[in-house]
Each structure stands twice: as C-alpha cells, then as structure tokens.
Design an enzyme around this catalytic site. Structure first.
Site, PDB file in Angstrom:
ATOM      1  N   HIS A   1      -5.655   4.124   6.830  1.00  0.00           N
ATOM      2  CA  HIS A   1      -5.053   5.217   6.050  1.00  0.00           C
ATOM      3  C   HIS A   1      -3.595   5.468   6.392  1.00  0.00           C
ATOM      4  CE1 HIS A   1      -8.928   5.850   4.312  1.00  0.00           C
ATOM      5  NE2 HIS A   1      -9.467   6.209   5.456  1.00  0.00           N
TER       6      HIS A   1
ATOM      7  N   GLU B   1       0.986   5.644   0.485  1.00  0.00           N
ATOM      8  CA  GLU B   1       0.370   6.929   0.816  1.00  0.00           C
ATOM      9  C   GLU B   1       1.044   7.957  -0.080  1.00  0.00           C
ATOM     10  OE1 GLU B   1      -2.253   7.172   2.602  1.00  0.00           O
ATOM     11  OE2 GLU B   1      -2.182   5.126   3.411  1.00  0.00           O
TER      12      GLU B   1
ATOM     13  N   ASP C   1       0.852  -1.188   0.000  1.00  0.00           N
ATOM     14  CA  ASP C   1       0.000   0.000   0.000  1.00  0.00           C
ATOM     15  C   ASP C   1       0.885   1.234   0.000  1.00  0.00           C
ATOM     16  OD1 ASP C   1      -2.786   1.145   0.313  1.00  0.00           O
ATOM     17  OD2 ASP C   1      -1.811   2.069   2.040  1.00  0.00           O
TER      18      ASP C   1
ATOM     19  N   ASP D   1      -3.045  -0.536   6.750  1.00  0.00           N
ATOM     20  CA  ASP D   1      -3.935  -0.943   5.664  1.00  0.00           C
ATOM     21  C   ASP D   1      -3.485  -2.278   5.061  1.00  0.00           C
ATOM     22  OD1 ASP D   1      -5.530   1.246   6.007  1.00  0.00           O
ATOM     23  OD2 ASP D   1      -4.873   2.314   4.215  1.00  0.00           O
TER      24      ASP D   1
END
Length: 226
Positions: free
Chosen positions: A161, A23, A21, A166
């Site tokens: 988040h 960000e 994942d 996540d």
C-alpha cells in the site's frame, strides 16, 4: 489536440515494460487527487530503474486515505504539485507498455483525468492489467488482490500500500505469471490474444453461434471460431 489515441489493453507477457502504481485521496478520479506516483522500469525481465514521488494535492488528505497508505499532510507539504510530478512520470515511462494491478479500472482513470486537465490529452501507452491476467492464469484463487498473488508466489508483502513497494511486488508477480503463460502455451493451449492488437479474446454468442471476439471491440473487430 495532441495525441488523442488511448493505448490498447493488452494481455499476455512482455519482457520490456514499466510497472506503475498510484496512491490517492480516494476512489474517484474526478473528485479525489493523486498523492504518490511510483514506477519500476524493466528490460528483458529485470529491473533497471525506479521512479517515485509524493504529490502535494493542494487539499487535506482524508484520514481514511492516510489509514490505508500512511501518507499524511505533513509528508506532502513540500512535495511537487501534480503537474511537476506528472511531467517527471511521463518522462520516465516514455512509450513503454505499462503494467499494473487493477489499472484499467483505477490508476489509468486517474492518469487520463490528470492529463486531460493539465494538457487536454490522453495517455497513448498500451497497458497490461495484472488483475485481469491473474484471473486468467490463476482461476483457482478465490481472490486476486495483489497481496493474494504475492502470497501464492511466496513473494514478500512487506510495505504493501505504498506505491513503490507495490510496484516491486507486482513486477515479481508479473514475471511469475509470465512463466505460467509460457508453460501453458508450450502445452498446446490456444493463444487467447488478438493477433491484430494484442487484446484479450473473449467468447461471445452471435447470430450464427459462438465465436471469439477481441476485447478491444469496436476499435478492433478481429474474430475467430472457437
């Protein structure tokens, strides 16, 4: 250029994989930047290792991005640059199948853009998008966000988040959806994966009627009758 074959989009469940994942500072892989990369390595359905790093984007992080993921300029001030972080990430994932939520429309676009800029190459790893998987496994849900899946499977959404949280959440959801697919197959429902490349079979209409075609068309031209 080195390795110009992008990985295939797979469906279904595999027991060995890496959930990852990102960000970012925004939604565009061309004008926004990666600020966190996390991954969870899984063997035989169990977590065996984790990876996580903040990334210094070399530019201010917009307040709207910090409001979502909580990552600030101060937090990334001493973080590695994208090239250093990407090299570590690539070393961690190796040739494993990548799993993630909405990665085919978001995360992988950022990875491919970064690899193109840094090395002039693409990512060869095959991948499974749990958003696509969830829409197939859980059509009764009105929304298929990661937090919606976690709530359905009674998995904690604490820390959502942030990339590593996540990843851990999605790994559990992926395993639960794998159980649903196994039960579906045991009940006699047809396998909707392409036997040639593992892509999702999609119902299409042609000159001679309906047929199932591979979702990786035109790279894969497998078809079968309904």
């Amino acid at each position: 250029m080195e390795n110009q074959r992008k990985g295939k989009h797979l469906t279904g469940y595999v027991a060995d994989y890496v959930v990852f994942d990102l960000e970012t500072t925004g939604l565009s892989p061309w004008s926004d930047a990666i600020i966190e990369i996390s991954a969870v390595k899984v063997k035989g359905g169990s977590v065996v290792d984790t990876f996580s790093t903040l990334v210094n984007p070399g530019c201010p992080i917009p307040a709207r991005a910090s409001a979502v993921n909580g990552i600030t300029d101060q937090m990334v001030a001493d973080a590695p640059c994208l090239k250093e972080a990407m090299e570590k990430f690539l070393g961690f994932i190796g040739t494993e199948v990548l799993v993630g939520h909405n990665i085919h429309s978001f995360d992988l676009n950022f990875i491919h853009q970064a690899l193109s800029e840094l090395y002039g190459r693409v990512l060869p790893n095959d991948s499974i998008d749990t958003l696509t998987m969830a829409r197939s496994c859980l059509p009764q849900l009105s929304r298929h966000r990661l937090t919606d899946l976690a709530a359905y499977f009674h998995i904690s959404t604490e820390g959502a988040h942030r990339a590593l949280n996540d990843c851990m959440m999605n790994q559990k959801c992926f395993e639960e959806m794998g159980k649903l697919l196994k039960a579906k197959k045991a009940s006699g429902d047809p396998d909707m994966r392409c036997p040639r490349c593992g892509g999702e079979l999609k119902l299409r209409n042609g000159r001679y009627g309906s047929f199932y075609g591979c979702g990786n068309f035109p790279a894969c031209r497998y078809t079968r009758n309904p």
